[in-house]
Design a protein around this motif. Structure first.
Motif, mmCIF file in Angstrom:
data_model
loop_
_atom_site.group_PDB
_atom_site.id
_atom_site.type_symbol
_atom_site.label_atom_id
_atom_site.label_comp_id
_atom_site.label_asym_id
_atom_site.label_seq_id
_atom_site.Cartn_x
_atom_site.Cartn_y
_atom_site.Cartn_z
ATOM 1 N N MET A 136 -13.425 -3.189 -28.318
ATOM 2 C CA MET A 136 -13.628 -3.955 -29.554
ATOM 3 C C MET A 136 -14.954 -3.558 -30.185
ATOM 4 O O MET A 136 -16.021 -3.855 -29.638
ATOM 5 C CB MET A 136 -13.622 -5.455 -29.265
ATOM 6 N N LYS A 161 -11.671 -13.948 -36.127
ATOM 7 C CA LYS A 161 -10.612 -13.038 -35.686
ATOM 8 C C LYS A 161 -10.949 -12.431 -34.328
ATOM 9 O O LYS A 161 -10.107 -12.350 -33.444
ATOM 10 C CB LYS A 161 -10.380 -11.930 -36.710
ATOM 11 N N VAL A 162 -12.208 -12.016 -34.155
ATOM 12 C CA VAL A 162 -12.628 -11.462 -32.856
ATOM 13 C C VAL A 162 -12.481 -12.527 -31.773
ATOM 14 O O VAL A 162 -11.987 -12.248 -30.677
ATOM 15 C CB VAL A 162 -14.086 -10.942 -32.924
ATOM 16 N N ASN A 181 -10.386 -15.024 -31.735
ATOM 17 C CA ASN A 181 -8.948 -15.158 -31.446
ATOM 18 C C ASN A 181 -8.462 -14.041 -30.530
ATOM 19 O O ASN A 181 -7.698 -14.276 -29.601
ATOM 20 C CB ASN A 181 -8.125 -15.124 -32.739
ATOM 21 N N ASP A 182 -8.899 -12.805 -30.814
ATOM 22 C CA ASP A 182 -8.487 -11.663 -29.996
ATOM 23 C C ASP A 182 -8.977 -11.811 -28.562
ATOM 24 O O ASP A 182 -8.250 -11.517 -27.608
ATOM 25 C CB ASP A 182 -9.009 -10.353 -30.593
ATOM 26 N N ALA A 204 -7.151 -14.619 -26.650
ATOM 27 C CA ALA A 204 -5.762 -14.278 -26.329
ATOM 28 C C ALA A 204 -5.633 -13.261 -25.195
ATOM 29 O O ALA A 204 -4.521 -12.983 -24.746
ATOM 30 C CB ALA A 204 -5.072 -13.738 -27.585
ATOM 31 N N LEU A 205 -6.759 -12.719 -24.730
ATOM 32 C CA LEU A 205 -6.688 -11.725 -23.661
ATOM 33 C C LEU A 205 -6.183 -12.349 -22.375
ATOM 34 O O LEU A 205 -6.635 -13.431 -21.992
ATOM 35 C CB LEU A 205 -8.073 -11.105 -23.399
#
Length: 145
Positions: free
Chosen positions: A92, A121-122, A124-125, A128-129
């Motif tokens: 990322m 957004k970061v 959220n990413d 979600a990992l």
């Protein structure tokens, strides 16, 4: 074979520095060559490495936006076997720092984005990992050191 630049090559490069989007016909008029001759010279200059790319300069009407920074503390399900989380974080570009911590949190991340929505957004990413149990996010208000 690389060639030595002549005065016409130098003039073309100077004009491209002023406006990299200038049309070949416009350049031709400025350096007193045909459009086709200018095109061929530019292609040769690119091939020979005298021109290695074109770039964008931001004009006066556009203000550079400051980066929004945040710190994200990450809890992983398994501290000892969470390598896949670390691997994903390395990929990322917004994650500028990742520290493995002792104590309450597993990881402390420093994140930078162009906007608060970008940080969201970061986040959220990351949330979600697989392997991430929970996160706590704080926006940076100012940096002292």
């Amino acid at each position: 074979m690389k060639r030595i630049l002549d005065s016409l090559d130098e003039r073309i490069i100077a004009e491209l520095r002023l406006n990299a989007r200038a049309a070949h016909a416009e350049l031709a008029a400025k350096v007193n060559l045909s459009r086709n001759a200018v095109r061929q010279r530019i292609e040769r200059l690119e091939r020979d490495g005298a021109i290695q790319g074109y770039t964008v300069r931001e004009g006066e009407g556009r203000q550079a936006s400051a980066t929004i920074n945040a710190v994200i503390f990450v809890y992983r399900y398994d501290r000892m076997r969470g390598a896949e989380v670390l691997q994903a974080l390395r990929a990322m570009p917004q994650v500028t720092q990742c520290d493995v911590m002792s104590g309450e949190f597993d990881l402390m991340l420093r994140v930078g984005a162009a906007s608060a929505q970008g940080v969201h957004k970061v986040w959220n990413d990351i949330a979600a990992l697989p392997g991430v149990e929970n996160t706590v996010t704080s926006f940076v208000l100012s940096s002292v050191v």
